[in-house]
Design an enzyme around this catalytic site. Structure first.
Site, PDB file in Angstrom:
ATOM      1  N   GLU A 166       0.826  -1.218   0.000  1.00  0.00           N
ATOM      2  CA  GLU A 166       0.000   0.000   0.000  1.00  0.00           C
ATOM      3  C   GLU A 166       0.854   1.259   0.000  1.00  0.00           C
ATOM      4  O   GLU A 166       0.702   2.120   0.869  1.00  0.00           O
ATOM      5  CB  GLU A 166      -0.907   0.017   1.244  1.00  0.00           C
ATOM      6  CG  GLU A 166      -1.835  -1.173   1.388  1.00  0.00           C
ATOM      7  CD  GLU A 166      -2.539  -1.200   2.755  1.00  0.00           C
ATOM      8  OE1 GLU A 166      -2.200  -0.376   3.631  1.00  0.00           O
ATOM      9  OE2 GLU A 166      -3.427  -2.049   2.938  1.00  0.00           O
ATOM     10  N   PRO A 167       1.765   1.412  -0.941  1.00  0.00           N
ATOM     11  CA  PRO A 167       2.628   2.599  -0.911  1.00  0.00           C
ATOM     12  C   PRO A 167       1.876   3.865  -1.333  1.00  0.00           C
ATOM     13  O   PRO A 167       1.019   3.821  -2.209  1.00  0.00           O
ATOM     14  CB  PRO A 167       3.724   2.268  -1.926  1.00  0.00           C
ATOM     15  CG  PRO A 167       3.071   1.337  -2.899  1.00  0.00           C
ATOM     16  CD  PRO A 167       2.060   0.548  -2.101  1.00  0.00           C
ATOM     17  N   ARG A 172       3.429   7.658  -0.326  1.00  0.00           N
ATOM     18  CA  ARG A 172       4.512   8.632  -0.453  1.00  0.00           C
ATOM     19  C   ARG A 172       5.615   8.180  -1.418  1.00  0.00           C
ATOM     20  O   ARG A 172       6.096   8.971  -2.231  1.00  0.00           O
ATOM     21  CB  ARG A 172       5.138   8.853   0.931  1.00  0.00           C
ATOM     22  CG  ARG A 172       6.158   9.976   0.994  1.00  0.00           C
ATOM     23  CD  ARG A 172       6.903   9.957   2.340  1.00  0.00           C
ATOM     24  NE  ARG A 172       6.031   9.823   3.483  1.00  0.00           N
ATOM     25  CZ  ARG A 172       5.471  10.847   4.137  1.00  0.00           C
ATOM     26  NH1 ARG A 172       5.746  12.078   3.784  1.00  0.00           N
ATOM     27  NH2 ARG A 172       4.674  10.620   5.164  1.00  0.00           N
ATOM     28  N   ARG A 217       2.920  20.277   5.531  1.00  0.00           N
ATOM     29  CA  ARG A 217       3.888  19.411   6.203  1.00  0.00           C
ATOM     30  C   ARG A 217       4.913  20.162   7.045  1.00  0.00           C
ATOM     31  O   ARG A 217       5.206  19.737   8.159  1.00  0.00           O
ATOM     32  CB  ARG A 217       4.588  18.483   5.197  1.00  0.00           C
ATOM     33  CG  ARG A 217       3.617  17.561   4.438  1.00  0.00           C
ATOM     34  CD  ARG A 217       4.336  16.525   3.594  1.00  0.00           C
ATOM     35  NE  ARG A 217       5.068  15.579   4.404  1.00  0.00           N
ATOM     36  CZ  ARG A 217       6.356  15.610   4.631  1.00  0.00           C
ATOM     37  NH1 ARG A 217       7.115  16.512   4.051  1.00  0.00           N
ATOM     38  NH2 ARG A 217       6.923  14.740   5.425  1.00  0.00           N
ATOM     39  N   TYR A 238       4.510  18.896  10.733  1.00  0.00           N
ATOM     40  CA  TYR A 238       5.520  17.925  11.186  1.00  0.00           C
ATOM     41  C   TYR A 238       6.909  18.541  11.313  1.00  0.00           C
ATOM     42  O   TYR A 238       7.875  17.815  11.504  1.00  0.00           O
ATOM     43  CB  TYR A 238       5.673  16.780  10.179  1.00  0.00           C
ATOM     44  CG  TYR A 238       4.421  16.075   9.748  1.00  0.00           C
ATOM     45  CD1 TYR A 238       3.576  15.468  10.673  1.00  0.00           C
ATOM     46  CD2 TYR A 238       4.118  15.963   8.395  1.00  0.00           C
ATOM     47  CE1 TYR A 238       2.444  14.784  10.248  1.00  0.00           C
ATOM     48  CE2 TYR A 238       2.987  15.280   7.972  1.00  0.00           C
ATOM     49  CZ  TYR A 238       2.157  14.690   8.898  1.00  0.00           C
ATOM     50  OH  TYR A 238       1.055  14.007   8.476  1.00  0.00           O
ATOM     51  N   CYS A 283      -1.844  34.088   8.200  1.00  0.00           N
ATOM     52  CA  CYS A 283      -1.629  34.786   9.473  1.00  0.00           C
ATOM     53  C   CYS A 283      -1.369  33.812  10.610  1.00  0.00           C
ATOM     54  O   CYS A 283      -2.187  33.644  11.517  1.00  0.00           O
ATOM     55  CB  CYS A 283      -2.834  35.665   9.770  1.00  0.00           C
ATOM     56  SG  CYS A 283      -3.107  36.812   8.419  1.00  0.00           S
ATOM     57  N   GLU A 284      -0.242  33.122  10.546  1.00  0.00           N
ATOM     58  CA  GLU A 284       0.217  32.201  11.587  1.00  0.00           C
ATOM     59  C   GLU A 284       1.728  32.235  11.549  1.00  0.00           C
ATOM     60  O   GLU A 284       2.321  32.197  10.461  1.00  0.00           O
ATOM     61  CB  GLU A 284      -0.194  30.747  11.273  1.00  0.00           C
ATOM     62  CG  GLU A 284      -1.655  30.481  11.138  1.00  0.00           C
ATOM     63  CD  GLU A 284      -2.326  30.134  12.461  1.00  0.00           C
ATOM     64  OE1 GLU A 284      -1.621  29.876  13.449  1.00  0.00           O
ATOM     65  OE2 GLU A 284      -3.562  30.148  12.475  1.00  0.00           O
TER      66      GLU A 284
HETATM   67  C1  LIG Z   1      -1.287   6.273   4.823  1.00  0.00           C
HETATM   68  C2  LIG Z   1      -1.429   4.817   4.608  1.00  0.00           C
HETATM   69  C3  LIG Z   1      -0.656   4.173   3.644  1.00  0.00           C
HETATM   70  C4  LIG Z   1       0.392   4.887   2.824  1.00  0.00           C
HETATM   71  O1  LIG Z   1       1.445   5.332   3.592  1.00  0.00           O
HETATM   72  P1  LIG Z   1       2.745   5.956   2.875  1.00  0.00           P
HETATM   73  O2  LIG Z   1       3.623   6.285   4.012  1.00  0.00           O
HETATM   74  O3  LIG Z   1       2.305   7.150   2.125  1.00  0.00           O
HETATM   75  O4  LIG Z   1       3.303   4.901   1.986  1.00  0.00           O
HETATM   76  C5  LIG Z   1      -0.864   2.828   3.449  1.00  0.00           C
HETATM   77  N1  LIG Z   1      -1.776   2.132   4.166  1.00  0.00           N
HETATM   78  C6  LIG Z   1      -2.538   2.732   5.106  1.00  0.00           C
HETATM   79  C7  LIG Z   1      -3.521   1.918   5.852  1.00  0.00           C
HETATM   80  C8  LIG Z   1      -2.387   4.081   5.348  1.00  0.00           C
HETATM   81  O5  LIG Z   1      -3.136   4.645   6.295  1.00  0.00           O
END
Ligand SMILES: *Cc1c(COP(=O)(O)O)cnc(C)c1O
Length: 414
Positions: free
Chosen positions: A273-274, A276, A312, A316, A342-343
């Site tokens: 599930e990539p 980023r 971000r 973060y 305005c922050e």
């Molecule tokens: C956010 C998320 C991802 C993707 O994360 P990345 O750090 O962007 O690869 C995959 N699976 C689930 C369940 C997420 O919440």
């Protein structure tokens, strides 16, 4: 190949100079490289070649329909966390058969919507959610495919806001509860158990936490096998980090290779599930310097992008490289690059040495992931335009918002 490279004194995206995009589409503007996105996906596909697999792009990193379209053409599936994201997949791709539905708070309406759309599976995060899915599936006279997101309680060593696989995090079924819950699901006539997996956090720069999570989950897989529960797939989640500054995340081939080595000969389809790592370094945020404000303590470069466009840094304390689009001779000065919001937290970068003049263009690098998708209309700022470059062509893939639209749903008292 470098998808973002300087040629003739100017930063290009593929064959297109960024200055030309600013002139055509205005600023602030997100610019994505189709080739960079395809190349990033290709690395996952190559690492998984020869193995039954599905790379499910995590939409929340960047859910633009053009991004989904490009990835779907390469065979990607999708990881969604809301009914809205499901609607986006259907709009971009036409069907939901390669969708996995993650998230701790799926509403009854979202569960119904997903069942009607025929998604691949729900990634179940709690016993209460499982019970809700079961009762809705029973009511609809169907069988819901479920996979279980296990919380393996490993420290991903990333920013606490993006760590998700520790016992104290809200995500996933507690490791100790998972076996009993899966067994319960396997006994239900309204559920079909198809998988198990984990997702432990984001921007991970080492393989070890993934390996530790997988080791624990494989213990469960084997225990379930002894219980007579054969799974279709193992979902290794997302979370692989990218280089923003000097991080050294493992190469996709090494990270995937190490995990596949652990899975060994188990006959399981592999899901990933990539988010980023597919889109992060395929996009930049293009912005223009409005004012220079030199000072004794600090000097500010005030640009037309802000924390509402790219959250971000404020959220973060994330670091993004900031580079001038066109070369400018002359000595640099140290600037905080800030927006008009305005922050005091509205900064895109601090203490950057840049030679600048008013009107110059800057590119905020590595902004493809969690940029536009986390943007807001704070300060009644229309969201930026989004452009995707494909070779020498540039396509507007989201028009800049118009101010009137920002309050079109609001009403004064009658
Ligand atoms: C956010 C998320 C991802 C993707 O994360 P990345 O750090 O962007 O690869 C995959 N699976 C689930 C369940 C997420 O919440």
């Amino acid at each position: 190949m470098a998808f973002f490279a300087r040629r003739d004194g100017q930063l290009h995206v593929e064959s297109v100079p960024l200055g030309a995009l600013a002139a055509r589409f205005g600023t602030p503007c997100y610019v994505y490289s189709r080739a960079a996105l395809e190349s990033a996906f290709g690395a996952f596909a190559a690492a998984l070649a020869g193995r039954d697999h599905l790379v499910c792009y995590a939409l929340k990193a960047n859910s633009n329909l053009a991004v989904l379209d490009v990835l779907a053409r390469l065979g990607a599936g999708f990881d969604i966390v809301s009914g809205g994201e499901l609607a986006r997949v259907i709009a971009a791709v036409g069907d939901a058969r390669k969708v996995v539905f993650s998230g701790v708070g799926k509403s009854a309406a979202e569960i119904r919507q997903a069942l009607a759309a025929g998604i691949l599976c729900f990634n179940v995060e709690s016993a209460a959610e499982l019970a809700r899915i079961e009762s809705i599936a029973a009511e609809l006279g169907t069988r819901a495919a479920v996979s279980f997101r296990v919380n393996p309680d490993v420290d991903p060593k990333t920013h606490p806001y993006i760590s998700t696989g520790l016992r104290e995090n809200k995500f996933g079924v507690a490791f100790g509860d998972a076996r009993a819950l899966v067994r319960r699901a396997a006994a239900s006539r309204s559920l079909r158990v198809v998988g198990i997996g984990f997702h432990i956090g984001s921007q991970l720069t080492e393989t070890a936490p993934f390996a530790a999570a997988l080791e624990r989950v494989l213990v469960l897989v084997d225990a379930l096998g002894r219980d007579g529960i054969a799974l279709d797939h193992l979902d290794l989640g997302g979370g692989l980090g990218i280089r923003y500054r000097d991080e050294t995340p493992p190469a996709v081939a090494d990270y995937v290779g190490a995990l596949l080595g652990q899975v060994g000969g188990r006959a399981l389809r592999i899901l990933l599930e990539p988010g980023r790592s597919l889109i992060g370094n395929a996009g930049v945020l293009l912005t223009r310097v409005e004012y220079l404000k030199p000072g004794a303590e600090r000097s500010f470069a005030i640009v037309d992008a802000a924390m509402n466009d790219l959250m971000r840094p404020a959220l973060y304390d994330a670091w993004h490289d900031i580079v001038p689009v066109a070369d400018r001779p002359g000595p640099p000065r140290r600037y905080d690059v800030v927006g008009p919001v305005c922050e005091s937290g509205d900064f895109l970068g601090r203490a950057r040495d840049l030679a600048l003049e008013e009107g110059d263009l800057l590119a905020i690098m590595s902004a493809g992931a969690y940029g536009m998708s986390m943007s807001s209309n704070y300060n009644t700022r229309p969201r930026a335009a989004e452009v995707m470059v494909d070779g020498a062509a540039a396509h507007l893939v989201r028009a800049r918002e118009e101010v009137a639209g920002l309050f079109a749903l609001e009403r004064k008292f009658p």
